[in-house]
Design an enzyme around this catalytic site. Structure first.
Site, PDB file in Angstrom:
ATOM      1  CB  CYS A   1      -0.946   0.005   1.192  1.00 36.62           C
ATOM      2  SG  CYS A   1      -1.862  -1.524   1.364  1.00 36.62           S
TER       3      CYS A   1
ATOM      4  CG  HIS B   1      -3.380   3.256   1.887  1.00 36.27           C
ATOM      5  ND1 HIS B   1      -3.902   2.799   0.695  1.00 36.27           N
ATOM      6  CD2 HIS B   1      -3.457   2.209   2.750  1.00 36.27           C
ATOM      7  CE1 HIS B   1      -4.262   1.537   0.835  1.00 36.27           C
ATOM      8  NE2 HIS B   1      -4.008   1.168   2.071  1.00 36.27           N
TER       9      HIS B   1
ATOM     10  CG  ASN C   1      -7.016  -0.938   1.038  1.00 34.44           C
ATOM     11  OD1 ASN C   1      -6.213  -0.652   0.166  1.00 34.44           O
ATOM     12  ND2 ASN C   1      -6.654  -1.323   2.256  1.00 34.44           N
TER      13      ASN C   1
HETATM   14  N1  ACO Z   1     -19.462  -8.915   7.834  1.00 35.72           N
HETATM   15  C1  ACO Z   1     -20.049  -9.231   8.991  1.00 35.72           C
HETATM   16  N2  ACO Z   1     -19.349  -9.640  10.069  1.00 35.72           N
HETATM   17  C2  ACO Z   1     -18.027  -9.697   9.968  1.00 35.72           C
HETATM   18  C3  ACO Z   1     -17.345  -9.374   8.785  1.00 35.72           C
HETATM   19  C4  ACO Z   1     -18.122  -8.974   7.687  1.00 35.72           C
HETATM   20  N3  ACO Z   1     -17.574  -8.633   6.499  1.00 35.72           N
HETATM   21  N4  ACO Z   1     -16.024  -9.546   8.991  1.00 35.72           N
HETATM   22  C5  ACO Z   1     -15.853  -9.942  10.254  1.00 35.72           C
HETATM   23  N5  ACO Z   1     -17.077 -10.052  10.851  1.00 35.72           N
HETATM   24  C6  ACO Z   1     -17.350 -10.458  12.213  1.00 35.72           C
HETATM   25  C7  ACO Z   1     -16.306 -11.381  12.780  1.00 35.72           C
HETATM   26  O1  ACO Z   1     -16.564 -12.699  12.422  1.00 35.72           O
HETATM   27  C8  ACO Z   1     -16.461 -11.145  14.255  1.00 35.72           C
HETATM   28  O2  ACO Z   1     -17.565 -11.860  14.708  1.00 35.72           O
HETATM   29  P1  ACO Z   1     -17.548 -12.557  16.165  1.00 35.72           P
HETATM   30  O3  ACO Z   1     -17.423 -11.429  17.146  1.00 35.72           O
HETATM   31  O4  ACO Z   1     -18.863 -13.252  16.211  1.00 35.72           O
HETATM   32  O5  ACO Z   1     -16.349 -13.456  16.166  1.00 35.72           O
HETATM   33  C9  ACO Z   1     -16.811  -9.656  14.340  1.00 35.72           C
HETATM   34  O6  ACO Z   1     -17.314  -9.289  13.038  1.00 35.72           O
HETATM   35  C10 ACO Z   1     -15.638  -8.780  14.688  1.00 35.72           C
HETATM   36  O7  ACO Z   1     -14.533  -9.167  13.861  1.00 35.72           O
HETATM   37  P2  ACO Z   1     -13.166  -8.421  13.917  1.00 35.72           P
HETATM   38  O8  ACO Z   1     -12.236  -8.949  12.874  1.00 35.72           O
HETATM   39  O9  ACO Z   1     -12.698  -8.413  15.356  1.00 35.72           O
HETATM   40  O10 ACO Z   1     -13.623  -6.988  13.490  1.00 35.72           O
HETATM   41  P3  ACO Z   1     -13.007  -5.604  13.836  1.00 35.72           P
HETATM   42  O11 ACO Z   1     -13.931  -4.882  14.722  1.00 35.72           O
HETATM   43  O12 ACO Z   1     -11.558  -5.693  14.218  1.00 35.72           O
HETATM   44  O13 ACO Z   1     -13.062  -4.884  12.419  1.00 35.72           O
HETATM   45  C11 ACO Z   1     -11.644  -4.345  10.580  1.00 35.72           C
HETATM   46  C12 ACO Z   1     -12.354  -5.456  11.329  1.00 35.72           C
HETATM   47  C13 ACO Z   1     -12.698  -3.383  10.019  1.00 35.72           C
HETATM   48  C14 ACO Z   1     -10.841  -4.933   9.441  1.00 35.72           C
HETATM   49  C15 ACO Z   1     -10.720  -3.611  11.601  1.00 35.72           C
HETATM   50  O14 ACO Z   1      -9.870  -4.518  12.241  1.00 35.72           O
HETATM   51  C16 ACO Z   1      -9.905  -2.549  10.984  1.00 35.72           C
HETATM   52  O15 ACO Z   1     -10.381  -1.472  10.743  1.00 35.72           O
HETATM   53  N6  ACO Z   1      -8.621  -2.849  10.745  1.00 35.72           N
HETATM   54  C17 ACO Z   1      -7.724  -1.966  10.079  1.00 35.72           C
HETATM   55  C18 ACO Z   1      -7.047  -2.738   9.053  1.00 35.72           C
HETATM   56  C19 ACO Z   1      -7.416  -2.340   7.673  1.00 35.72           C
HETATM   57  O16 ACO Z   1      -8.134  -1.395   7.397  1.00 35.72           O
HETATM   58  N7  ACO Z   1      -6.849  -3.055   6.752  1.00 35.72           N
HETATM   59  C20 ACO Z   1      -6.992  -2.742   5.391  1.00 35.72           C
HETATM   60  C21 ACO Z   1      -5.906  -3.371   4.631  1.00 35.72           C
HETATM   61  S1  ACO Z   1      -4.330  -2.997   5.217  1.00 35.72           S
HETATM   62  C22 ACO Z   1      -3.874  -1.522   4.645  1.00 35.72           C
HETATM   63  O17 ACO Z   1      -4.290  -1.115   3.603  1.00 35.72           O
HETATM   64  C23 ACO Z   1      -2.962  -0.760   5.441  1.00 35.72           C
END
Ligand code: ACO
Length: 320
Positions: A111, A247, A277
């Protein structure tokens, strides 16, 4: 001598895939995706390829810059999803646009790739080797997603963004870049299987995996500190900056960076609601959207920042 962006271009695939479309093929919802990420839809390739989108984005950037193929000394494409291992996407662009004089190669900094390409061009310009370059970020991330992993595949899209950069009196004022390979596996994607008959392939092919919370922590600490570093080096403060083009990973990351820098979110334009993204392509696509909307005026100060896989990061402050 400074490196100035003199033209921008971008190309997205035709097919729009909304969050509701995804909810028909996996257990997700528009509410879950948009509230956590800010993403409402993304474009995914059907007929398009990394090279075809890159070629179109390059032509648009060259037209915007008013340069012809003979003017281009250097082509650098930042990508983790080139269509071939070889030839590189940049060589495919060179052939398609007829930039016969240009040297062309691809780089992989995920990225942060476009930011790294900008810095490489700047180093070539400062050493006097080249004067005009075409730099791109281009991805077909849909090819490397695990479409059974709803926590990852909903975040990404496909597209290409390009900029023509030239040695000039104004432009890039300061730059910061870095890597932290020790944390690399928080965002990983396996390459093709090893075809060496002496090597066993114990694992099935794996696609992109991510520890979202670790990536989040990395981004919200590293990006503000990197931006502060370039501002200090340029003798500027956040108040001097007209726009922060980051980004496009996640709206929560962008909001957190704005808060940590004590800057209004209005100064952080976004494209992730309609693009998702697109890794290395995010920054140049956003920049092209800003440019074509007429947001960028000569003399404005713009911060660019990329961060992600590797882990890697790169920030720059430039005068438009
Ligand atoms: N739809 C519905 N539910 C979902 C989805 C989805 N697409 N994905 C995960 N869930 C569920 C999980 O199964 C979990 O359920 P559970 O509690 O029953 O086990 C729950 O949602 C929470 O899952 P987490 O993975 O803990 O979700 P989190 O709150 O951490 O959010 C996210 C995930 C949005 C990716 C967050 O971690 C984030 O913002 N991370 C930043 C990383 C990022 O943006 N990466 C992009 C690529 S890297 C880059 O470009 C730098």
């Amino acid at each position: 001598m400074r490196t100035r962006i003199i033209g921008t271009g971008s190309c997205l695939p035709e097919t729009v895939v909304t969050n509701d479309d995804l909810s028909k093929i996996m257990d997700t919802s528009d509410e879950w995706i948009s509230s956590r990420t800010g993403i409402r839809e993304r474009r995914l390739v059907k007929e398009e390829t990394t090279a075809s989108m890159s070629i179109e984005a390059s032509k648009r950037a060259m037209e915007n810059a008013g340069v012809s193929a003979e003017d281009i000394d250097l082509i650098i494409v930042a990508t983790i999803t080139g269509d071939h291992v070889t030839p590189s996407t940049s060589c495919e662009i060179q052939a398609a646009i007829g930039a016969d004089r240009a040297v062309a190669f691809d780089i992989n900094a995920a990225c942060s790739g476009f930011m790294f390409a900008l810095h490489i061009a700047d180093a070539y310009f400062k050493s006097g080797i080249y004067k005009t370059a075409l730099i791109l970020g281009a991805e077909t991330l849909s090819r490397i997603m695990d479409w059974n992993d709803r926590s990852t595949c909903v975040l990404f899209g496909d597209g290409a963004g390009a900029a023509v950069v030239r040695a000039d009196d104004t432009g890039l004022l300061a730059y910061d870049q870095g890597s932290d390979g020790a944390k690399g596996m928080v965002l990983a994607c396996q390459n093709r299987k090893n075809n060496n008959p002496l090597v066993k392939n114990p694992m099935d092919m794996e696609y992109t995996s991510m520890d979202g919370q670790e990536v989040y922590k990395f981004a919200v600490t590293k990006v503000p500190s990197s931006i502060k570093k370039v501002l200090d080096e340029a003798g500027l403060t956040v108040e001097d900056i007209d726009y922060f083009a980051l980004h496009q990973a996640n709206i929560r990351i962008i909001q957190s960076v704005a808060k940590r820098l004590k800057v209004s979110e209005d100064k952080f334009p976004t494209s992730l609601d309609h693009c998702g993204n697109i890794s290395a392509a995010s920054v140049p696509i956003l920049l092209d959207e800003m440019n074509r909307k007429g947001l960028l005026k000569p003399g404005m100060k713009i911060v660019l920042s990329g961060f992600g896989g590797g882990l890697t990061w790169g920030s720059a402050v430039l005068e438009w």
